[in-house]
Design a protein around this motif. Sequence first.
Motif, PDB file in Angstrom:
ATOM      1  N   LEU A 178       0.416  22.209   4.792  1.00  0.00           N
ATOM      2  CA  LEU A 178       0.978  21.853   3.500  1.00  0.00           C
ATOM      3  C   LEU A 178      -0.133  21.381   2.568  1.00  0.00           C
ATOM      4  N   ASP A 179      -0.143  21.919   1.348  1.00  0.00           N
ATOM      5  CA  ASP A 179      -1.069  21.411   0.344  1.00  0.00           C
ATOM      6  C   ASP A 179      -0.637  20.013  -0.080  1.00  0.00           C
ATOM      7  N   MET A 180      -1.602  19.126  -0.160  1.00  0.00           N
ATOM      8  CA  MET A 180      -1.345  17.752  -0.582  1.00  0.00           C
ATOM      9  C   MET A 180      -2.261  17.422  -1.755  1.00  0.00           C
ATOM     10  N   TYR A 181      -1.952  16.319  -2.434  1.00  0.00           N
ATOM     11  CA  TYR A 181      -2.717  15.934  -3.615  1.00  0.00           C
ATOM     12  C   TYR A 181      -3.130  14.465  -3.496  1.00  0.00           C
ATOM     13  N   LEU A 182      -4.391  14.182  -3.798  1.00  0.00           N
ATOM     14  CA  LEU A 182      -4.796  12.779  -3.907  1.00  0.00           C
ATOM     15  C   LEU A 182      -4.085  12.190  -5.113  1.00  0.00           C
ATOM     16  N   ARG A 183      -3.579  10.991  -4.949  1.00  0.00           N
ATOM     17  CA  ARG A 183      -2.705  10.445  -5.983  1.00  0.00           C
ATOM     18  C   ARG A 183      -3.438  10.240  -7.306  1.00  0.00           C
ATOM     19  N   ILE A 184      -2.732  10.520  -8.365  1.00  0.00           N
ATOM     20  CA  ILE A 184      -3.247  10.223  -9.699  1.00  0.00           C
ATOM     21  C   ILE A 184      -2.715   8.883 -10.192  1.00  0.00           C
ATOM     22  N   ALA A 185      -1.665   8.386  -9.519  1.00  0.00           N
ATOM     23  CA  ALA A 185      -1.101   7.069  -9.837  1.00  0.00           C
ATOM     24  C   ALA A 185      -0.128   6.699  -8.717  1.00  0.00           C
ATOM     25  N   PRO A 186       0.078   5.409  -8.459  1.00  0.00           N
ATOM     26  CA  PRO A 186       1.013   4.973  -7.416  1.00  0.00           C
ATOM     27  C   PRO A 186       2.434   4.758  -7.930  1.00  0.00           C
ATOM     28  N   GLU A 187       2.686   5.087  -9.171  1.00  0.00           N
ATOM     29  CA  GLU A 187       3.913   4.676  -9.855  1.00  0.00           C
ATOM     30  C   GLU A 187       5.189   5.035  -9.106  1.00  0.00           C
ATOM     31  N   LEU A 188       5.330   6.287  -8.701  1.00  0.00           N
ATOM     32  CA  LEU A 188       6.608   6.725  -8.138  1.00  0.00           C
ATOM     33  C   LEU A 188       6.934   6.003  -6.838  1.00  0.00           C
ATOM     34  N   TYR A 189       5.931   5.762  -6.013  1.00  0.00           N
ATOM     35  CA  TYR A 189       6.182   5.077  -4.744  1.00  0.00           C
ATOM     36  C   TYR A 189       6.468   3.597  -4.960  1.00  0.00           C
ATOM     37  N   LYS A 194       7.946   2.382  -7.592  1.00  0.00           N
ATOM     38  CA  LYS A 194       9.315   2.323  -8.109  1.00  0.00           C
ATOM     39  C   LYS A 194      10.331   2.475  -6.985  1.00  0.00           C
ATOM     40  N   ARG A 195      10.009   3.283  -5.977  1.00  0.00           N
ATOM     41  CA  ARG A 195      10.921   3.433  -4.837  1.00  0.00           C
ATOM     42  C   ARG A 195      11.061   2.113  -4.086  1.00  0.00           C
ATOM     43  N   LEU A 196       9.988   1.342  -4.051  1.00  0.00           N
ATOM     44  CA  LEU A 196      10.062   0.037  -3.388  1.00  0.00           C
ATOM     45  C   LEU A 196      10.983  -0.907  -4.149  1.00  0.00           C
ATOM     46  N   THR A 197      10.945  -0.844  -5.486  1.00  0.00           N
ATOM     47  CA  THR A 197      11.869  -1.689  -6.245  1.00  0.00           C
ATOM     48  C   THR A 197      13.312  -1.234  -6.039  1.00  0.00           C
ATOM     49  N   VAL A 198      13.515   0.080  -5.933  1.00  0.00           N
ATOM     50  CA  VAL A 198      14.856   0.585  -5.628  1.00  0.00           C
ATOM     51  C   VAL A 198      15.324   0.058  -4.279  1.00  0.00           C
ATOM     52  N   GLY A 199      14.389  -0.046  -3.332  1.00  0.00           N
ATOM     53  CA  GLY A 199      14.717  -0.521  -1.998  1.00  0.00           C
ATOM     54  C   GLY A 199      14.976  -2.010  -1.914  1.00  0.00           C
ATOM     55  N   GLY A 200      14.740  -2.749  -3.007  1.00  0.00           N
ATOM     56  CA  GLY A 200      15.084  -4.161  -3.007  1.00  0.00           C
ATOM     57  C   GLY A 200      13.938  -5.123  -3.182  1.00  0.00           C
ATOM     58  N   PHE A 201      12.690  -4.620  -3.220  1.00  0.00           N
ATOM     59  CA  PHE A 201      11.559  -5.521  -3.473  1.00  0.00           C
ATOM     60  C   PHE A 201      11.403  -5.669  -4.979  1.00  0.00           C
ATOM     61  N   GLU A 202      11.695  -6.858  -5.488  1.00  0.00           N
ATOM     62  CA  GLU A 202      11.834  -7.041  -6.926  1.00  0.00           C
ATOM     63  C   GLU A 202      10.507  -7.251  -7.650  1.00  0.00           C
ATOM     64  N   GLU A 257       0.851  -1.183   0.000  1.00  0.00           N
ATOM     65  CA  GLU A 257       0.000   0.000   0.000  1.00  0.00           C
ATOM     66  C   GLU A 257       0.888   1.234   0.000  1.00  0.00           C
ATOM     67  N   THR A 258       0.642   2.139  -0.922  1.00  0.00           N
ATOM     68  CA  THR A 258       1.431   3.364  -1.012  1.00  0.00           C
ATOM     69  C   THR A 258       0.544   4.554  -0.680  1.00  0.00           C
ATOM     70  N   PRO A 259       1.131   5.715  -0.375  1.00  0.00           N
ATOM     71  CA  PRO A 259       0.331   6.867   0.083  1.00  0.00           C
ATOM     72  C   PRO A 259      -0.708   7.326  -0.938  1.00  0.00           C
ATOM     73  N   MET A 260      -1.899   7.632  -0.431  1.00  0.00           N
ATOM     74  CA  MET A 260      -2.933   8.227  -1.275  1.00  0.00           C
ATOM     75  C   MET A 260      -2.811   9.750  -1.303  1.00  0.00           C
ATOM     76  N   MET A 261      -2.261  10.328  -0.235  1.00  0.00           N
ATOM     77  CA  MET A 261      -1.989  11.767  -0.227  1.00  0.00           C
ATOM     78  C   MET A 261      -0.503  11.964  -0.506  1.00  0.00           C
ATOM     79  N   GLN A 262      -0.206  12.771  -1.509  1.00  0.00           N
ATOM     80  CA  GLN A 262       1.179  12.928  -1.942  1.00  0.00           C
ATOM     81  C   GLN A 262       1.529  14.417  -2.053  1.00  0.00           C
ATOM     82  N   PRO A 263       2.772  14.771  -1.724  1.00  0.00           N
ATOM     83  CA  PRO A 263       3.178  16.176  -1.850  1.00  0.00           C
ATOM     84  C   PRO A 263       3.343  16.617  -3.296  1.00  0.00           C
ATOM     85  N   ILE A 264       3.627  15.657  -4.186  1.00  0.00           N
ATOM     86  CA  ILE A 264       3.762  15.939  -5.617  1.00  0.00           C
ATOM     87  C   ILE A 264       2.959  14.888  -6.377  1.00  0.00           C
ATOM     88  N   PRO A 265       1.990  15.300  -7.171  1.00  0.00           N
ATOM     89  CA  PRO A 265       1.212  14.315  -7.940  1.00  0.00           C
ATOM     90  C   PRO A 265       2.011  13.849  -9.146  1.00  0.00           C
TER      91      PRO A 265
END
Length: 417
Positions: free
Chosen positions: A223-234, A236-244, A198-206
């Motif tokens: 802080l203004d936040m944005y409801l996510r338009i896609a989970p892609e960036l988060y 991808k960070r998980l794959t960078v962290g080692g989850f393949e 599960e990745t954040p639904m509220m994001q600082p950058i959409p």
Amino acid sequence: MSEHEPTAADENKLIAERRAKLAALREAGNPFPNDFRRTAEAGWLQSEYGDCSKEELEEKNTEYAVAGRLIRNRGAFLLIQDGSGQVQLYINRKGLDADTLEAIKHWDLGDIVAARGPIHKSGKGDLYINMAEARLLTKALRPLPDKYHGLADQELRYRQRYVDLIVNADSRRVFQRRSQIVTFIRDYMNRRGFMEVETPMMQPIPGGAAAKPFVTHHNALDLDMYLRIAPELYLKRLTVGGFERVYEINRNFRNEGLSTRHNPEFTMLEYYWAYADYRDAMDLTEDLMRSLAATVLGSTTVPYQGTDYDFGKPFARMTVVEAILAHNPGVTAEQLGDEAAARALATELGIPLKDGWGLGKVQLEIFEHTAEEKLDQPTFITAYPTEVSPLARRNDADPFVTDRFEFFVAGRELANG
């Protein structure tokens, strides 16, 4: 308005009458008893005893307790509906006491009722509970629409989905089928070593898509936040962290148009897979769709709006340019490979273009206007121009295009990767 369709005044009168009945129930005691426990659902009774003869059921005389919404009054027979199906109740005037028979007279369509008694079959072959006990569990204050002939108003169906679910079996089946689909997708991905996250639904950058976001404000952080338009960036960070292998069945929010094809709030599956390329992703997507149809529908042939879609045979695969050529007789690859010629072709086809667009964008416009809606049977389109694919990997052999795909059925994009 037909003569049978109730006016607003008629409906208000019915509501007032039902409120009066509820008031009388309150005076008599607890109007919403919750001590009733059913022992069988209507769907199970139909599957278990539907093939039994009238005589067999009379001999067995097996008793069950059922509960559901009263949806039709057939005189001595009442039809109730629960979450699994429908079953009739028989008003046994010899077996029920006078108080219960009097109470039943005040039941209305839409009420939640309960009954206990043996399961039997009528001369017409319909199962029914021969009521030895009957109770009102919840009084419905609003009448069911159109005497239970259905809810035809499309806008009302969307605005009052709960009413639609009560009166339209097809709508209930859609909800049930959707649940089965999500369950299958989750099991399918888990079996292939993907980890659900599960990745954040509220994001600082959409990010992760080109779409207008919904904006909210985080008071504690000012802080203004944005409801996510896609989970892609988060993801991808998980794959960078080692989850393949990771995936998410996620809700996305895009503050844009509203139609039968686009909803501002929607669910999608997004997955990321290390040490794999877009061809592997196409293979997985194809197997997922085929297995999904076979498991949930029991067939790889999917009927939709009068057309059968074949998910059993290998899906077609072609590039953007190949799709244009396939659906535009007379157009040549040379025309599509030259910007001036492609612009001239677009103008000839009546496709408006902007001055700043390059060849890749022009090709995509021609594809979307002349080929996309013709991709009827399951089809993968690959080799999208780099100009219109900012987050995709350039193809090693031809940097003009990218290693990505979109998947179409019935002229609609269902997936991309």
